[in-house]
Design a protein around this motif. Structure first.
Motif, short mmCIF file in Angstrom:
data_model
loop_
_atom_site.label_atom_id
_atom_site.label_comp_id
_atom_site.label_asym_id
_atom_site.label_seq_id
_atom_site.Cartn_x
_atom_site.Cartn_y
_atom_site.Cartn_z
N SER A 1 0.84 -1.32 -0.01
CA SER A 1 -0.20 0.03 0.07
C SER A 1 0.79 1.28 0.00
CB SER A 1 -0.91 0.03 1.03
OG SER A 1 -0.14 -0.26 2.40
N SER A 2 0.13 2.36 -0.55
CA SER A 2 1.03 3.53 -0.73
C SER A 2 0.10 4.90 -0.23
CB SER A 2 1.29 3.89 -2.23
OG SER A 2 1.96 2.79 -2.59
N VAL A 3 0.93 5.97 -0.17
CA VAL A 3 0.16 7.15 0.54
C VAL A 3 -0.97 7.53 -0.20
CG1 VAL A 3 0.41 9.60 1.25
CG2 VAL A 3 2.66 8.09 1.33
N HIS A 4 -1.13 7.24 -1.46
CA HIS A 4 -2.31 7.74 -2.10
C HIS A 4 -3.52 6.93 -1.98
CE1 HIS A 4 -0.90 4.59 -5.13
NE2 HIS A 4 -1.82 4.46 -5.55
N HIS A 5 -2.87 5.61 -1.41
CA HIS A 5 -4.23 4.74 -1.32
C HIS A 5 -5.00 5.13 0.23
CE1 HIS A 5 -1.92 1.47 -3.57
NE2 HIS A 5 -3.03 1.63 -3.90
N ALA A 6 -4.10 5.74 0.89
CA ALA A 6 -4.79 6.26 2.27
C ALA A 6 -5.49 7.67 1.81
CB ALA A 6 -3.77 6.46 3.49
N ALA A 7 -4.72 8.61 1.24
CA ALA A 7 -5.26 9.62 0.82
C ALA A 7 -6.81 9.76 0.19
CB ALA A 7 -4.30 10.40 -0.32
N ALA A 8 -6.98 8.64 -0.62
CA ALA A 8 -8.24 8.40 -1.32
C ALA A 8 -9.33 8.11 -0.07
CB ALA A 8 -8.31 7.27 -2.11
N LEU A 9 -9.22 7.54 1.02
CA LEU A 9 -10.03 7.13 2.14
C LEU A 9 -10.20 8.49 3.09
CD1 LEU A 9 -9.11 3.54 2.82
CD2 LEU A 9 -10.90 4.41 1.14
N ALA A 10 -9.24 9.11 3.19
CA ALA A 10 -9.30 10.13 4.09
C ALA A 10 -10.47 11.28 3.55
CB ALA A 10 -7.86 10.97 4.00
N GLU A 11 -10.59 11.39 2.46
CA GLU A 11 -11.69 12.42 1.83
C GLU A 11 -13.10 11.67 2.34
OE1 GLU A 11 -10.88 15.29 0.65
OE2 GLU A 11 -8.79 14.95 0.17
N SER A 12 -13.20 10.55 2.38
CA SER A 12 -14.45 10.21 2.92
C SER A 12 -14.71 9.73 4.37
CB SER A 12 -15.02 8.78 1.95
OG SER A 12 -13.77 7.65 2.18
N THR A 13 -13.80 10.15 5.05
CA THR A 13 -13.91 9.80 6.59
C THR A 13 -13.45 11.31 7.29
OG1 THR A 13 -11.68 8.88 6.57
CG2 THR A 13 -13.47 7.02 6.37
N GLU A 14 -13.59 11.27 8.61
CA GLU A 14 -13.45 12.22 9.34
C GLU A 14 -12.46 12.03 10.44
OE1 GLU A 14 -17.02 13.99 10.97
OE2 GLU A 14 -17.97 14.15 8.74
N ARG A 15 -12.21 11.04 11.06
CA ARG A 15 -11.38 10.91 12.10
C ARG A 15 -10.58 9.57 12.27
NH1 ARG A 15 -16.60 11.11 13.43
NH2 ARG A 15 -16.75 8.92 14.03
N ILE A 16 -10.99 8.51 11.50
CA ILE A 16 -10.45 7.25 11.76
C ILE A 16 -8.86 7.46 11.20
CG2 ILE A 16 -10.96 6.46 9.35
CD1 ILE A 16 -11.56 3.87 10.94
N ALA A 17 -7.83 6.99 11.67
CA ALA A 17 -6.51 6.97 11.32
C ALA A 17 -6.35 5.78 10.23
CB ALA A 17 -5.52 6.43 12.52
N LEU A 18 -5.44 6.30 9.30
CA LEU A 18 -4.99 5.64 7.99
C LEU A 18 -3.69 5.06 7.98
CD1 LEU A 18 -7.18 8.07 5.75
CD2 LEU A 18 -7.91 5.59 6.34
N ALA A 19 -3.26 3.88 7.55
CA ALA A 19 -2.08 3.74 8.01
C ALA A 19 -1.89 2.62 6.75
CB ALA A 19 -1.61 2.77 9.27
N THR A 20 -0.59 2.58 6.37
CA THR A 20 -0.01 1.56 5.38
C THR A 20 0.53 0.35 6.00
OG1 THR A 20 2.07 2.84 5.16
CG2 THR A 20 0.55 3.46 3.32
N GLY A 21 0.12 -0.70 5.50
CA GLY A 21 0.56 -1.97 6.18
C GLY A 21 1.15 -3.03 5.28
N ILE A 22 2.13 -2.90 4.39
CA ILE A 22 3.16 -2.12 4.67
C ILE A 22 3.42 -1.16 3.29
CG2 ILE A 22 4.28 -2.80 6.52
CD1 ILE A 22 5.85 -3.69 3.64
N LEU A 23 4.28 -0.15 3.28
CA LEU A 23 4.64 0.31 2.11
C LEU A 23 6.20 -0.28 1.86
CD1 LEU A 23 4.73 4.07 0.93
CD2 LEU A 23 6.79 2.86 0.84
N LYS A 24 6.32 -0.73 0.58
CA LYS A 24 7.66 -1.56 0.50
C LYS A 24 8.55 -0.50 -0.03
CE LYS A 24 5.33 -5.84 -0.77
NZ LYS A 24 4.90 -6.89 -1.80
#
Length: 276
Positions: free
Chosen positions: A55-78
């Motif tokens: 996973s990469s930062v852009h995967h998390a960024a896409a979900l950040a837009e549809s949520t408000e509080r939940i933490a988003l983490a890469t597990g893992i970025l190689k």
């Protein structure tokens, strides 16, 4: 070098999160479903979404837009598959847009999965744990047991985050539960860094044959009645884990993402009651 004190992310991650390969999908047809699932996990009360696979930062960024509080983490970025400057820029942009919600998980992957590389770093052993203690916010190990967590906490000390992936099968029938678990464990039993770590925990070659012995399967996968699974998760917290990234494994033909079973996990972990 940044001089600010290292954050204590376990304070914002809560005790439970969801580890999911599905939520990092880049299939255009699945994007609405991903965003809906992420929003529901937040509403259920989970503290974090761990995006599995490479996973990469852009995967998390896409979900950040549809949520408000939940933490988003890469597990893992190689680390071998991403340019460090690009990752740093993307991370800064995400932090600016959604402060305090992103945790960058890094890993070295496996030699078998990256044959063009001369070597791969073992991410489960004591050297990596010491690196996590001294140079990172903490450790995010997978395929581990409460006994491993107790040992890892001794290496890390009290401060760093210890957030293992814990695999769960919501199935009470022992034959079916172990069959689902063995299908999932097949890859890990072919990766030396995992089998070496299992050996450190007292398992032997006999435990790695036939898809894994019952002893190994039961140690690595929580299954059974809700109370049994809840008790197993408590063992990880008691051993020293701050946060559990729950990876739900289902049999063939299950819902994807498995929203109904995530709701059941929310109930048995109590996160829904705490968020109400």
């Amino acid at each position: 070098m940044h001089s600010a004190p290292r954050p204590a992310p376990q304070q914002s991650l809560g005790r439970f999160g969801i580890f999911s390969h599905e939520l990092r999908s880049e299939d255009p047809a699945l994007q609405d479903r991903r965003r809906h699932a992420a929003a529901e996990l937040e509403d259920l009360g989970f503290g974090a979404i761990w995006l599995g696979g490479n996973s990469s930062v852009h995967h998390a960024a896409a979900l950040a837009e549809s949520t408000e509080r939940i933490a988003l983490a890469t597990g893992i970025l190689k680390i071998w598959h991403e340019n460090a400057d690009t990752v740093a820029r993307q991370r800064a942009e995400l932090e600016d847009a959604h402060p305090g919600r992103f945790l960058l998980g890094l890993g070295a992957s496996h030699a078998q999965l990256a044959p063009e590389l001369p070597a791969a770093l073992a991410a489960l052993g004591p050297k990596m744990l010491r690196l996590a203690r001294d140079r990172a916010a903490g450790a995010h190990p997978a395929m581990v047991t409460p006994e491993y967590i107790e040992q890892a906490r001794e290496v890390l000390g009290d401060g760093p985050l210890l957030a293992p992936v814990v695999t769960v099968v919501l199935e009470n029938d022992r034959v079916r539960a172990r069959a689902i678990a063995r299908d999932f464990l097949d890859l890990y039993l072919r990766l030396p860094n995992y089998t070496t770590n299992f050996e450190r925990l007292g398992f032997t070659d006999e435990d790695f044959t036939g898809g894994g012995s019952d002893r190994l399967v039961d140690a690595l996968v929580a299954w059974g009645l809700d109370d049994t699974i809840s008790g197993r998760l408590t063992e990880f917290h008691t051993a020293g884990a701050d946060h559990l990234a729950l990876q739900l494994i289902t049999g063939e033909g299950g819902e994807s993402p498995p929203l109904a079973q995530w709701r059941r996990l929310a109930d048995l972990t109590g996160v829904t009651a705490k968020s109400a």
